[in-house]
Scaffold this active site. Structure first.
Site, PDB file in Angstrom:
ATOM      1  N   GLU A   1       0.891  -1.047   0.080  1.00 25.38           N
ATOM      2  CA  GLU A   1       0.099   0.067  -0.100  1.00 25.38           C
ATOM      3  C   GLU A   1       0.797   1.162  -0.133  1.00 25.38           C
ATOM      4  OE1 GLU A   1      -3.096  -1.976   3.048  1.00 25.38           O
ATOM      5  OE2 GLU A   1      -2.199  -0.358   3.360  1.00 25.38           O
TER       6      GLU A   1
ATOM      7  N   CYS B   1       3.352   7.959   2.234  1.00 23.82           N
ATOM      8  CA  CYS B   1       3.761   7.109   3.190  1.00 23.82           C
ATOM      9  C   CYS B   1       3.896   5.761   2.352  1.00 23.82           C
ATOM     10  CB  CYS B   1       2.475   6.973   4.004  1.00 23.82           C
ATOM     11  SG  CYS B   1       2.551   5.672   5.316  1.00 23.82           S
TER      12      CYS B   1
ATOM     13  N   CYS C   1       4.733  -7.899   7.567  1.00 21.39           N
ATOM     14  CA  CYS C   1       5.686  -7.503   8.513  1.00 21.39           C
ATOM     15  C   CYS C   1       6.088  -8.641   9.523  1.00 21.39           C
ATOM     16  CB  CYS C   1       5.374  -6.086   9.337  1.00 21.39           C
ATOM     17  SG  CYS C   1       6.620  -5.834  10.266  1.00 21.39           S
TER      18      CYS C   1
ATOM     19  N   CYS D   1       3.215  -6.369  15.565  1.00 22.52           N
ATOM     20  CA  CYS D   1       2.520  -5.758  16.680  1.00 22.52           C
ATOM     21  C   CYS D   1       1.264  -5.892  16.768  1.00 22.52           C
ATOM     22  CB  CYS D   1       2.974  -4.173  16.576  1.00 22.52           C
ATOM     23  SG  CYS D   1       4.787  -3.905  16.406  1.00 22.52           S
TER      24      CYS D   1
ATOM     25  N   CYS E   1      -1.492  -3.624  14.914  1.00 27.44           N
ATOM     26  CA  CYS E   1      -1.243  -3.156  13.494  1.00 27.44           C
ATOM     27  C   CYS E   1      -1.758  -3.965  12.439  1.00 27.44           C
ATOM     28  CB  CYS E   1       0.310  -3.061  13.336  1.00 27.44           C
ATOM     29  SG  CYS E   1       0.884  -2.880  11.495  1.00 27.44           S
TER      30      CYS E   1
ATOM     31  N   SER F   1       9.075   3.693  17.269  1.00 24.16           N
ATOM     32  CA  SER F   1       7.667   3.613  17.658  1.00 24.16           C
ATOM     33  C   SER F   1       7.584   3.056  18.817  1.00 24.16           C
ATOM     34  CB  SER F   1       6.723   2.854  16.729  1.00 24.16           C
ATOM     35  OG  SER F   1       6.703   3.215  15.201  1.00 24.16           O
ATOM     36  N   LEU F   2       7.251   3.817  20.009  1.00 23.04           N
ATOM     37  CA  LEU F   2       7.546   3.392  21.330  1.00 23.04           C
ATOM     38  C   LEU F   2       6.285   2.815  21.829  1.00 23.04           C
ATOM     39  CD1 LEU F   2       9.703   3.159  23.217  1.00 23.04           C
ATOM     40  CD2 LEU F   2       8.803   5.588  24.174  1.00 23.04           C
ATOM     41  N   HIS F   3       5.171   3.544  21.970  1.00 21.85           N
ATOM     42  CA  HIS F   3       3.835   3.273  22.424  1.00 21.85           C
ATOM     43  C   HIS F   3       3.592   2.651  23.694  1.00 21.85           C
ATOM     44  CE1 HIS F   3       2.943   3.490  18.205  1.00 21.85           C
ATOM     45  NE2 HIS F   3       3.576   2.743  17.839  1.00 21.85           N
TER      46      HIS F   3
ATOM     47  N   ASN G   1      -5.904   3.804  15.288  1.00 22.79           N
ATOM     48  CA  ASN G   1      -6.679   3.459  14.270  1.00 22.79           C
ATOM     49  C   ASN G   1      -7.344   2.111  14.461  1.00 22.79           C
ATOM     50  OD1 ASN G   1      -7.932   3.976  11.643  1.00 22.79           O
ATOM     51  ND2 ASN G   1      -6.254   4.150  10.596  1.00 22.79           N
TER      52      ASN G   1
ATOM     53  N   CYS H   1      -1.612   1.602   8.342  1.00 19.93           N
ATOM     54  CA  CYS H   1      -0.743   0.549   7.563  1.00 19.93           C
ATOM     55  C   CYS H   1      -1.192  -0.571   7.545  1.00 19.93           C
ATOM     56  CB  CYS H   1       0.247   0.844   8.620  1.00 19.93           C
ATOM     57  SG  CYS H   1       1.283  -0.638   8.896  1.00 19.93           S
TER      58      CYS H   1
HETATM   59  N1  SAH Z   1       7.480  -0.621  10.913  1.00 24.32           N
HETATM   60  C1  SAH Z   1       7.527   0.628  11.274  1.00 24.32           C
HETATM   61  C2  SAH Z   1       6.861   1.507  10.318  1.00 24.32           C
HETATM   62  C3  SAH Z   1       5.537   1.289   9.601  1.00 24.32           C
HETATM   63  S1  SAH Z   1       4.096   1.465  10.975  1.00 24.32           S
HETATM   64  C4  SAH Z   1       7.064   1.251  12.614  1.00 24.32           C
HETATM   65  O1  SAH Z   1       6.160   0.295  13.300  1.00 24.32           O
HETATM   66  O2  SAH Z   1       7.574   2.296  13.094  1.00 24.32           O
HETATM   67  C5  SAH Z   1       4.123   3.195  10.959  1.00 24.32           C
HETATM   68  C6  SAH Z   1       3.546   3.754  12.237  1.00 24.32           C
HETATM   69  O3  SAH Z   1       2.194   3.466  12.343  1.00 24.32           O
HETATM   70  C7  SAH Z   1       4.208   3.246  13.687  1.00 24.32           C
HETATM   71  O4  SAH Z   1       4.238   4.036  14.373  1.00 24.32           O
HETATM   72  C8  SAH Z   1       3.078   2.082  14.068  1.00 24.32           C
HETATM   73  O5  SAH Z   1       3.163   1.847  15.488  1.00 24.32           O
HETATM   74  C9  SAH Z   1       1.857   2.975  13.639  1.00 24.32           C
HETATM   75  N2  SAH Z   1       0.622   2.069  13.566  1.00 24.32           N
HETATM   76  C10 SAH Z   1       0.557   0.833  13.267  1.00 24.32           C
HETATM   77  N3  SAH Z   1      -0.862   0.633  13.171  1.00 24.32           N
HETATM   78  C11 SAH Z   1      -1.549   1.698  13.789  1.00 24.32           C
HETATM   79  C12 SAH Z   1      -2.920   1.698  14.117  1.00 24.32           C
HETATM   80  N4  SAH Z   1      -3.836   0.802  13.960  1.00 24.32           N
HETATM   81  N5  SAH Z   1      -3.137   3.006  14.772  1.00 24.32           N
HETATM   82  C13 SAH Z   1      -2.170   3.750  14.853  1.00 24.32           C
HETATM   83  N6  SAH Z   1      -0.701   3.681  14.647  1.00 24.32           N
HETATM   84  C14 SAH Z   1      -0.481   2.512  14.020  1.00 24.32           C
HETATM   85 FE1  SF4 Z   2       5.466  -3.928  11.492  1.00 21.71          FE
HETATM   86 FE2  SF4 Z   2       5.416  -1.540  12.200  1.00 21.71          FE
HETATM   87 FE3  SF4 Z   2       3.239  -2.453  12.131  1.00 21.71          FE
HETATM   88 FE4  SF4 Z   2       4.896  -3.363  13.931  1.00 21.71          FE
HETATM   89  S1  SF4 Z   2       3.659  -1.465  13.654  1.00 21.71           S
HETATM   90  S2  SF4 Z   2       4.046  -4.988  12.829  1.00 21.71           S
HETATM   91  S3  SF4 Z   2       6.655  -2.925  13.161  1.00 21.71           S
HETATM   92  S4  SF4 Z   2       4.529  -2.455  10.492  1.00 21.71           S
END
Ligand code: SAH
Ligand code: SF4
Length: 346
Positions: free
Chosen positions: A91, A104, A111, A115, A118, A216-218, A292, A335
């Site tokens: 995408e 983006c 991946c 996570c 995601c 991406s700390l979270h 999201n 994503c």
């Molecule tokens: N793998 C990398 C980059 C792709 S994800 C990473 O994890 O940083 C890009 C960003 O979108 C990351 O910060 C990820 O944590 C965030 N992300 C993924 N799924 C999400 C969701 N459902 N809601 C909000 N942010 C999300």
């Molecule tokens: Fe991969 Fe980034 Fe999604 Fe985590 S948030 S599963 S590292 S794409």
């Protein structure tokens, strides 16, 4: 078949020299690729017919086809689902802001990091993208924007995949896109987002590159982060933070931390305090993004009150933050979400 965007300028020169072409052809082809964003070799009309035919037989420009396209209701965000020749889907999202045209882009099909919140993590890992597959996403949109005299102004590697898990191809693609003789996007207009692969971040710091990094700390405690991000077991927060300090020392650059606010999960005052303690005094900024929602995870976005309270708590620690609105929620612009809807889970 050769994927033409894999070539550096010098590699293209060697390739054309082998075909017996004069030197000036190199710049001609390069400019068709990176300044005029042609989508077929036939459009390179200052080249001899014979060369165009040879190129068509030996090399490819865009290998992906469009599987689905969507616009957000305000028309400002467009998402394309590309299908690659081996059937994989990736995408790319275009976000129009007042002056910026931010893309983006994806670096992997799927991946491996898993996570839980995601959509890409939920589908698992398929394969790395090639340099050309990463670059072509940008040139596709550059071509489209050029029709209305617009340009790609920013690139964020926040689509599908973990950029630092496909380190070489991702960085080579960035080199290509920031090449001054070609596409010439300023490296500071690009961003790599990583889930926190410690050895790769160290390598990145040592290479002294210009592209800013977002982490991406979270979550600010291992107990919480372990639940959301499986690789935290391998590189826990203390180790990740050591590496972040190393990066800042080595590069003098500010780091961005990303934090998807999940209602009742990581949006508590305790988490805000723990984060404040971690980042206090550090050269950094926090992006707060209400989650999201995705089909494979039950969590939801935090309310505005929770977001505001979280941000206020961070401010007590002198940590600056911005609340980001997720663009294109109505087109599953998160994503991995469009693939999820069109193709379904594995
Ligand atoms: N793998 C990398 C980059 C792709 S994800 C990473 O994890 O940083 C890009 C960003 O979108 C990351 O910060 C990820 O944590 C965030 N992300 C993924 N799924 C999400 C969701 N459902 N809601 C909000 N942010 C999300
Ligand atoms: Fe991969 Fe980034 Fe999604 Fe985590 S948030 S599963 S590292 S794409």
């Amino acid at each position: 078949m050769l994927q033409i965007y894999d070539f550096t300028y010098d590699e293209l020169a060697d390739f054309l020299a082998d075909l017996g072409e004069p030197k000036f052809r190199v710049r001609q082809v390069w400019e068709w690729l990176y300044k005029k964003y042609v989508t077929t070799f036939a459009e390179m009309h200052n080249l001899p017919k014979t060369l165009i035919e040879t190129l068509e037989k030996t090399a490819v420009l865009h290998t992906a086809t469009i599987a689905s396209e969507q616009y957000s209701s305000d028309g400002q965000t467009k998402k394309v689902l590309f299908q690659l020749p081996d059937g994989q889907f990736i995408e790319t999202v275009l976000m129009r802001y007042e002056k910026r045209r931010t893309l983006c882009i994806s670096t992997q099909a799927g991946c491996a990091m898993g996570c839980i919140f995601c959509a890409t993590g939920q589908m698992g890992f398929f394969r790395n993208l090639t340099v050309s597959e990463i670059v072509a996403q940008v040139l596709y949109f550059a071509h489209e924007l050029a029709q209305t005299k617009e340009h790609v102004t920013n690139i964020v590697m926040m689509g599908m995949g973990e950029p630092l898990h496909n380190y070489d191809n991702t960085l080579t693609a960035l080199d290509r896109l920031t090449d001054e003789t070609g596409f010439n996007l300023g490296a500071r207009k690009t961003t790599i987002s990583t889930v926190g692969l410690v050895p790769a971040i160290r390598r990145y710091a040592d290479e002294q590159r210009q592209t800013p990094l977002a982490i991406s700390l979270h979550a600010a405690t291992d107990e919480e982060r372990d639940k959301l991000i499986p690789i935290n077991h391998r590189w826990p927060i203390a180790e990740l933070m050591d590496t972040c300090h190393y990066y800042i020392e080595k590069t003098g650059r500010r780091l961005t931390f990303e934090w998807a606010l999940i209602s009742g999960e990581n949006d508590t005052i305790e988490q805000a305090r723990a984060l404040g303690n971690l980042l206090h005094g550090m050269l950094c900024h926090v992006n707060l993004i209400p989650l999201n929602p995705t089909s494979g995870y039950s969590g939801g976005p935090s309310s505005k009150e929770r977001v505001d309270a979280f941000q206020a708590e961070l401010a007590h620690f002198g940590v600056s933050s911005t609340v980001r609105v997720r663009r294109g929620i109505d087109i599953q612009a998160g994503c991995g979400q469009l693939r999820d809807r069109v193709v379904g889970k594995r």
